[in-house]
Design an enzyme around this catalytic site. Structure first.
Site, PDB file in Angstrom:
ATOM      1  N   GLU A 192     -47.871 -17.269 -29.146  1.00 60.66           N
ATOM      2  CA  GLU A 192     -46.940 -17.158 -28.022  1.00 60.66           C
ATOM      3  C   GLU A 192     -47.315 -15.996 -27.108  1.00 60.66           C
ATOM      4  O   GLU A 192     -47.311 -16.128 -25.875  1.00 60.66           O
ATOM      5  CB  GLU A 192     -45.514 -16.972 -28.521  1.00 60.66           C
ATOM      6  CG  GLU A 192     -44.499 -16.848 -27.384  1.00 60.66           C
ATOM      7  CD  GLU A 192     -43.084 -16.601 -27.862  1.00 60.66           C
ATOM      8  OE1 GLU A 192     -42.208 -16.335 -27.017  1.00 60.66           O
ATOM      9  OE2 GLU A 192     -42.834 -16.664 -29.084  1.00 60.66           O
ATOM     10  N   ARG A 224     -56.061 -13.727   9.054  1.00 62.99           N
ATOM     11  CA  ARG A 224     -55.137 -12.836   9.753  1.00 62.99           C
ATOM     12  C   ARG A 224     -55.918 -11.748  10.506  1.00 62.99           C
ATOM     13  O   ARG A 224     -56.765 -11.069   9.912  1.00 62.99           O
ATOM     14  CB  ARG A 224     -54.188 -12.188   8.740  1.00 62.99           C
ATOM     15  CG  ARG A 224     -53.215 -11.184   9.327  1.00 62.99           C
ATOM     16  CD  ARG A 224     -52.171 -11.839  10.204  1.00 62.99           C
ATOM     17  NE  ARG A 224     -51.127 -10.899  10.574  1.00 62.99           N
ATOM     18  CZ  ARG A 224     -50.129 -11.183  11.387  1.00 62.99           C
ATOM     19  NH1 ARG A 224     -50.032 -12.404  11.923  1.00 62.99           N
ATOM     20  NH2 ARG A 224     -49.212 -10.280  11.671  1.00 62.99           N
TER      21      ARG A 224
END
Length: 394
Positions: A243, A269
């Site tokens: 996990e 940009r």
């Protein structure tokens, strides 16, 4: 580096998965993020594609593939910008189903694991409680044996798939006087009388249903005990390594995606007559963050390789989750900054990603708890052994 772990078959699987996610999942993500409910049809499609059966036996409909197929599934789920959807999928496939496969008997595997692999049943794992998140041994939920049944009382919280799942894998104390050594694992059907779930409103992971669940005199057949009575704590600890590594892999994948997106934006940009990817301050920040992510990914792949070979990598997996989730948070924070005001807008992916990523250092064991676990291993020389090894010595 990737050639060390990924074959041509792995790469073909990745391309197939990417195509599936773009066609079948991405068009619905915004809706699921808004409603907080993932529609059932997609679970069945995942099952039909075999994605839930990657790690599971062929006799129950799985494919029994090596762990790097799981790595690919986890990585690509992080790149469609819904931590909630990704969490719902892997919580079913690698939390609930892991216990079915490891501790379930033949009947349970036939009646629950096989339909889970097929996408016909959804599961959740219920460990965390309102009174002690990381203190697993201190849980208060009880299971009292009465004839051929157990009566379960108590509550769980922060349970992914906790509201809409079909079955629940529940940890409860069968011998409270023994503390952590008196815990067992049970399989409960959603429609058993006495089970009530409340959906929680979260900062992120909004597509997934996270629930608080109460158990009021729930009558569970004794045959739904999974594994040995009072051996539940060992089973839970056994699966924590996978996990934690899963969450570490999730973290490096979303951080990598954030960098890719930010770089694409910066190339287009412009400011002061040039694209902003030409500004040294931004270039050096991205260079540093990219180096951190690459180091995290390389470490995670090494641990994944060892886990796939059957090693008990609890220390390394704990380190993976601790460091990778921290790096991911910092990377995504900086990538959002690269977008300026647009990074703060919901129509751009970084705002959601920032919220979703923040769960990384909390879920599955907080960073504070993980540091203490690592300290015990590194400083106090404490060793943790797999449950199978403990059983073999009895």
């Amino acid at each position: 580096m990737t050639d060390m772990y990924f074959t041509e078959e792995h790469n073909l699987f990745r391309e197939s998965l990417k195509d599936f996610l773009q066609k079948e999942v991405v068009p619905h993500i915004d809706k699921w993020e808004e409603t907080g409910q993932i529609e059932r049809f997609i679970w069945k499609k995942f099952g039909d594609m075999g994605f839930f059966g990657i790690a599971y036996p062929e006799e129950y409909g799985g494919m029994n593939l090596d762990f790097f197929y799981t790595v690919i599934l986890l990585e690509e789920l992080q790149k469609i910008n819904s931590g909630g959807f990704a969490a719902a999928i892997w919580a079913h496939a690698y939390l609930a189903m892991t216990h079915l496969n490891a501790e379930g008997d033949t009947r349970i595997k036939s009646e629950y694991l096989a339909p889970s692999i097929a996408g016909d049943k959804i599961g959740c794992l219920c460990i965390t409680e309102p009174f002690g998140g990381s203190d697993v041994a201190g849980m208060r939920t009880t299971a009292v044996k009465e004839g051929d049944h157990y009566i379960i009382n108590g509550s769980k919280t922060f349970i992914t798939n906790g509201v809409y799942s079909d079955y629940l894998v529940v940890a409860a104390k069968t011998a409270p006087e023994l503390g952590g050594k008196g815990m067992s694992i049970f399989l409960l059907d959603r429609d058993m009388p006495g089970i009530n779930a409340t959906k929680l409103d979260k900062l992120g992971w909004r597509a997934s249903d996270t629930g608080e669940i109460s158990f009021d005199n729930v009558k569970v057949p004794a045959e739904n005990l999974m594994g040995e009575e009072n051996a539940g704590f060992g089973y839970i600890m056994q699966h924590f390594a996978s996990e934690r590594l899963i969450m570490g892999i999730n973290a490096h994948a979303r951080a990598e995606y954030a960098i890719e997106y930010a770089l694409g934006y910066m190339k287009e940009r412009t400011a002061f007559g040039v694209t902003i990817d030409k500004f040294q301050a931004l270039r050096h920040k991205l260079a540093e963050r990219t180096a951190e992510v690459e180091m995290s990914k390389a470490f995670n792949y090494t641990v994944a390789h060892r886990l796939g070979n059957g090693e008990y990598v609890v220390k390394e997996a704990t380190m993976s989750k601790l460091t990778a989730t921290k790096i991911a948070d910092e990377v995504i924070y900086d990538c959002l900054q690269m977008l300026g005001g647009y990074g703060y807008m919901e129509e751009y992916p970084l705002a959601r990603m920032l919220r979703d990523s923040r769960l990384g250092p909390i879920g599955g064991g907080t960073s504070e708890i993980l540091r203490e676990i690592i300290a015990k291993m590194v400083i106090d020389k404490k060793t943790y052994k797999p449950k199978t090894e403990e059983i073999s010595k009895k």
